[in-house]
Enzyme design. Structure first.
Site, PDB file in Angstrom:
ATOM      1  N   ALA A 209       0.846  -1.197   0.000  1.00  0.00           N
ATOM      2  CA  ALA A 209       0.000   0.000   0.000  1.00  0.00           C
ATOM      3  C   ALA A 209       0.875   1.238   0.000  1.00  0.00           C
ATOM      4  CB  ALA A 209      -0.902  -0.006   1.227  1.00  0.00           C
TER       5      ALA A 209
ATOM      6  N   GLN B  33      -0.250  -1.122  -5.106  1.00  0.00           N
ATOM      7  CA  GLN B  33      -1.518  -0.812  -4.460  1.00  0.00           C
ATOM      8  C   GLN B  33      -1.544   0.669  -4.090  1.00  0.00           C
ATOM      9  OE1 GLN B  33      -2.564  -2.204  -0.355  1.00  0.00           O
ATOM     10  NE2 GLN B  33      -4.094  -3.429  -1.442  1.00  0.00           N
TER      11      GLN B  33
ATOM     12  N   TYR C 146      -9.642   1.364   5.344  1.00  0.00           N
ATOM     13  CA  TYR C 146      -8.984   2.587   4.897  1.00  0.00           C
ATOM     14  C   TYR C 146     -10.000   3.480   4.172  1.00  0.00           C
ATOM     15  CZ  TYR C 146      -4.859   0.169   6.523  1.00  0.00           C
ATOM     16  OH  TYR C 146      -3.956  -0.476   7.321  1.00  0.00           O
TER      17      TYR C 146
ATOM     18  N   ARG D 109      -9.201  -3.861  -4.462  1.00  0.00           N
ATOM     19  CA  ARG D 109      -9.259  -4.730  -3.280  1.00  0.00           C
ATOM     20  C   ARG D 109     -10.438  -4.306  -2.417  1.00  0.00           C
ATOM     21  NH1 ARG D 109      -4.728  -7.119   0.893  1.00  0.00           N
ATOM     22  NH2 ARG D 109      -4.996  -8.905  -0.494  1.00  0.00           N
TER      23      ARG D 109
ATOM     24  N   LEU E  22      -4.692 -17.051   4.763  1.00  0.00           N
ATOM     25  CA  LEU E  22      -4.319 -18.369   5.287  1.00  0.00           C
ATOM     26  C   LEU E  22      -4.372 -19.445   4.206  1.00  0.00           C
ATOM     27  CD1 LEU E  22      -5.891 -18.326   8.871  1.00  0.00           C
ATOM     28  CD2 LEU E  22      -3.563 -17.765   8.149  1.00  0.00           C
TER      29      LEU E  22
ATOM     30  N   GLY F 288       0.518 -13.925   1.243  1.00  0.00           N
ATOM     31  CA  GLY F 288       1.269 -12.949   2.012  1.00  0.00           C
ATOM     32  C   GLY F 288       2.258 -13.624   2.932  1.00  0.00           C
ATOM     33  N   ARG F 289       1.800 -14.015   4.108  1.00  0.00           N
ATOM     34  CA  ARG F 289       2.700 -14.555   5.122  1.00  0.00           C
ATOM     35  C   ARG F 289       3.398 -15.832   4.672  1.00  0.00           C
ATOM     36  NH1 ARG F 289      -0.985 -13.236  10.550  1.00  0.00           N
ATOM     37  NH2 ARG F 289      -1.406 -11.090   9.927  1.00  0.00           N
TER      38      ARG F 289
END
Length: 363
Positions: free
Chosen positions: A62, A104, A187, A235, A306, A328-329
């Protein structure tokens, strides 16, 4: 490449063809020590490493469309030419590895001017005396634990729209292949969308059409600014997980309107606009939200949240629940997840970095 996997089947969006459907989600790094929004070596290595790992698309974190749009002082930006020039170095390397690059575009609204997610023992709004600034939102309603924002007036809204369009132009000039509009996670654009954070009584509040107006005007402004050749992603948080809030059916309706304005692809996440809600965390917990939007709009979507194994990612795409997965993670744990996933799914890739060929798995 053997055509045995849905995950490794190319996907084309507005003429841009991705080599696979394993994509890098935008992940805030809070790593701009000079507080000038200019990406540096960390971003080159972080995002470049994910490109060498075989991802089809790498979306940069972002990045604020104006100084006051930052979540924190150490966020990346795309509001000036110095930032765009620095991003070009990152984009050039991503392209050299065969991946596409996106960015983004973001405005944090009432969740701006906060302490970074790491490196500090305090949370919430940064005081002006310590480098903070006045935040803005749809209404003068604070995010719990944060200082109250100022409700944007008509001139402020016009400025936000212009900032998004100008940021998109800079992104394209920097070489990015696509832009993603951040309308999720509580946001600014999400704050306008949700009736829990938008209590305006003008043409930007009240009805769903009015609450969606800012997002739709941002999409139109970006499409006009970048032309017809650049894909625009959006998004969404598909739900606030709160009664009377933003939900899946509103997401479906606004996604259709967004597509009519020139948006091409929808990145479906959830939450972030209110606290005190129960989020059903578990493997792939947001996949049903992506599927809900996809089946009711027939628009392309990605799933996130996840997703941690090759078989799980493959099943999501193969079943038609989503057109791509954003990780992501799991990519932070294993930046070469796409290469490993191909091996586990029996797919032979021709885009291993030659420097790494000696590490290929052998049967």
């Amino acid at each position: 490449m053997s055509p045995t996997s849905a995950l490794f089947t190319p996907l084309t969006v507005r003429g841009l063809t991705f080599r696979n459907r394993v994509w890098v989600a935008p992940m805030c790094q809070y790593s701009i020590e000079a507080a000038d929004g200019v990406p540096g070596d960390w971003h080159l290595v972080h995002l470049g490493g994910l490109a060498t790992g075989g991802a089809g698309l790498v979306i940069a974190e972002a990045s604020a469309v104006s100084p006051e749009a930052r979540i924190s002082r150490v966020d990346t930006g795309i509001w000036n030419d110095e930032q765009a020039a620095a991003w070009r170095r990152v984009v050039t390397f991503i392209h050299s590895q065969g991946a596409h690059a996106g960015i983004q575009l973001a405005h944090a609204g009432r969740k701006a001017s906060t302490w970074p997610a790491w490196g500090h023992d305090v949370h919430g709004t940064v005081p002006a005396a310590e480098g903070g600034w006045q935040t803005v939102s749809a209404s003068a309603l604070p995010f719990p634990g944060y200082e109250p924002p100022i409700a944007l007036d008509q001139a402020g809204i016009r400025s936000v729209i212009a900032d998004f369009a100008a940021a998109a132009v800079r992104a394209v000039a920097a070489g990015f292949d696509l832009v993603e509009i951040h309308a999720a996670h509580g946001y600014l654009l999400h704050q306008f969308l949700s009736p829990l954070s938008n209590q305006r009584d003008d043409t930007y509040g009240g009805s769903l059409e009015n609450r969606a107006r800012l997002l739709l005007e941002v999409i139109s402004a970006i499409r006009d600014a970048v032309g017809e050749g650049i894909p625009i992603f959006v998004r969404f948080s598909a739900t606030d997980y709160a009664p009377g809030g933003w939900d899946e059916q509103q997401t479906v309706t606004v996604a259709r309107w967004a597509a009519e304005r020139g948006a091409d692809f929808f990145d479906i996440s959830s939450g972030g606009n209110v606290t005190g809600v129960t989020i059903p965390l578990g493997p792939g917990y947001q996949v049903p939200l992506a599927e809900f939007v996809k089946t009711r709009t027939e628009l392309p979507v990605s799933a996130v949240g996840l997703i941690t194994t090759p078989s799980q990612a493959e099943a999501i795409v193969a079943s038609g629940q989503a057109d791509a997965v954003l990780l992501g993670r799991e990519l932070l744990r294993d930046p070469h997840f796409p290469l490993r996933a191909a091996h586990e799914l029996g797919v032979s890739l021709d885009y291993w970095p030659p420097q790494y060929l000696r590490a290929q798995w052998r049967d």
